[in-house]
Motif scaffolding. Structure first.
Motif, mmCIF file in Angstrom:
data_model
loop_
_atom_site.group_PDB
_atom_site.id
_atom_site.type_symbol
_atom_site.label_atom_id
_atom_site.label_comp_id
_atom_site.label_asym_id
_atom_site.label_seq_id
_atom_site.Cartn_x
_atom_site.Cartn_y
_atom_site.Cartn_z
ATOM 1 N N ILE A 34 0.836 -1.201 0.000
ATOM 2 C CA ILE A 34 0.000 0.000 0.000
ATOM 3 C C ILE A 34 0.867 1.246 0.000
ATOM 4 N N VAL A 35 1.848 1.306 0.883
ATOM 5 C CA VAL A 35 2.707 2.485 0.967
ATOM 6 C C VAL A 35 3.497 2.660 -0.322
ATOM 7 N N ALA A 36 4.041 1.573 -0.874
ATOM 8 C CA ALA A 36 4.789 1.667 -2.132
ATOM 9 C C ALA A 36 3.911 2.220 -3.245
ATOM 10 N N GLY A 37 2.676 1.745 -3.327
ATOM 11 C CA GLY A 37 1.762 2.243 -4.358
ATOM 12 C C GLY A 37 1.387 3.695 -4.154
ATOM 13 N N LEU A 38 1.168 4.070 -2.892
ATOM 14 C CA LEU A 38 0.766 5.451 -2.599
ATOM 15 C C LEU A 38 1.916 6.438 -2.754
ATOM 16 N N MET A 39 3.137 5.954 -2.818
ATOM 17 C CA MET A 39 4.269 6.859 -3.037
ATOM 18 C C MET A 39 4.266 7.417 -4.457
ATOM 19 N N SER A 40 3.661 6.667 -5.387
ATOM 20 C CA SER A 40 3.652 7.131 -6.773
ATOM 21 C C SER A 40 2.328 7.751 -7.199
ATOM 22 N N GLN A 41 1.283 7.538 -6.394
ATOM 23 C CA GLN A 41 -0.020 8.092 -6.762
ATOM 24 C C GLN A 41 -0.940 8.143 -5.548
ATOM 25 N N THR A 42 -1.882 9.045 -5.597
ATOM 26 C CA THR A 42 -2.926 9.128 -4.574
ATOM 27 C C THR A 42 -4.068 8.229 -5.030
ATOM 28 N N CYS A 43 -4.596 7.423 -4.103
ATOM 29 C CA CYS A 43 -5.646 6.465 -4.473
ATOM 30 C C CYS A 43 -6.772 6.457 -3.446
ATOM 31 N N ASN A 44 -7.942 6.069 -3.921
ATOM 32 C CA ASN A 44 -9.039 5.822 -2.996
ATOM 33 C C ASN A 44 -9.034 4.343 -2.620
ATOM 34 N N VAL A 45 -9.842 3.980 -1.632
ATOM 35 C CA VAL A 45 -9.855 2.608 -1.124
ATOM 36 C C VAL A 45 -10.201 1.617 -2.228
ATOM 37 N N LYS A 46 -11.178 1.957 -3.055
ATOM 38 C CA LYS A 46 -11.603 1.032 -4.110
ATOM 39 C C LYS A 46 -10.457 0.695 -5.053
ATOM 40 N N LYS A 47 -9.719 1.693 -5.466
ATOM 41 C CA LYS A 47 -8.605 1.429 -6.384
ATOM 42 C C LYS A 47 -7.535 0.575 -5.702
ATOM 43 N N ILE A 48 -7.287 0.826 -4.420
ATOM 44 C CA ILE A 48 -6.277 0.059 -3.694
ATOM 45 C C ILE A 48 -6.695 -1.405 -3.608
#
Length: 100
Positions: free
Chosen positions: A30-44
Motif C-alpha cells: 500500500i505504501v509503495a503504491g501510494l508513493m507514486s499516486q494518490t488512491c481511494n480505497v476502491k482502487k487500492i
C-alpha cells in the motif's frame, strides 16, 4: 553512507514503530503504491485484489501510525503518504510502481 554511533541518549522508538507498521506485506505494498499516486480505497483493493475490509484495516493502521493521510473528496477518501521516514525506508527497498 552516514553511520549512526551507539549513543545511549538516542531514542529509536519512532523509527521502530514505522518499521513495525511497514513489516506486513500488504501495508508495504500500500505504501509503495501510494508513493507514486494518490488512491481511494476502491482502487487500492482492486489493485491488490483483496477484500475491502482487509484493505480498510491496513489503511486504518497506517493512518493511526502517521504514515498516510486521507483527503475527503465528496464521498471518497484519497490516501497519500505523509511520513518522510516511511518514504525513505520504502524507497530504499525498491522503486515505487503502480498497479496495472
Amino acid at each position: 553512507m552516514e553511520l549512526v554511533e551507539f549513543d545511549k541518549m538516542q531514542n529509536f522508538d519512532r523509527e521502530a514503530e514505522i518499521l513495525k507498521v511497514l513489516g506486513h506485506p500488504v501495508r508495504l505494498k500500500i505504501v509503495a503504491g501510494l508513493m507514486s499516486q494518490t488512491c481511494n480505497v476502491k482502487k487500492i483493493w482492486e489493485c491488490l485484489q483483496l477484500p475491502q475490509a482487509t484493505v480498510s484495516q491496513h489503511l486504518a493502521l497506517l493512518k493511526n501510525k502517521g504514515v498516510i493521510e486521507g483527503r475527503r473528496d465528496g464521498v471518497e477518501v484519497f490516501y497519500h503518504v505523509t511520513s518522510e521516514d516511511a518514504r525513505r525506508i520504502v524507497g530504499a527497498l525498491f522503486v515505487p510502481g503502480n498497479c496495472s
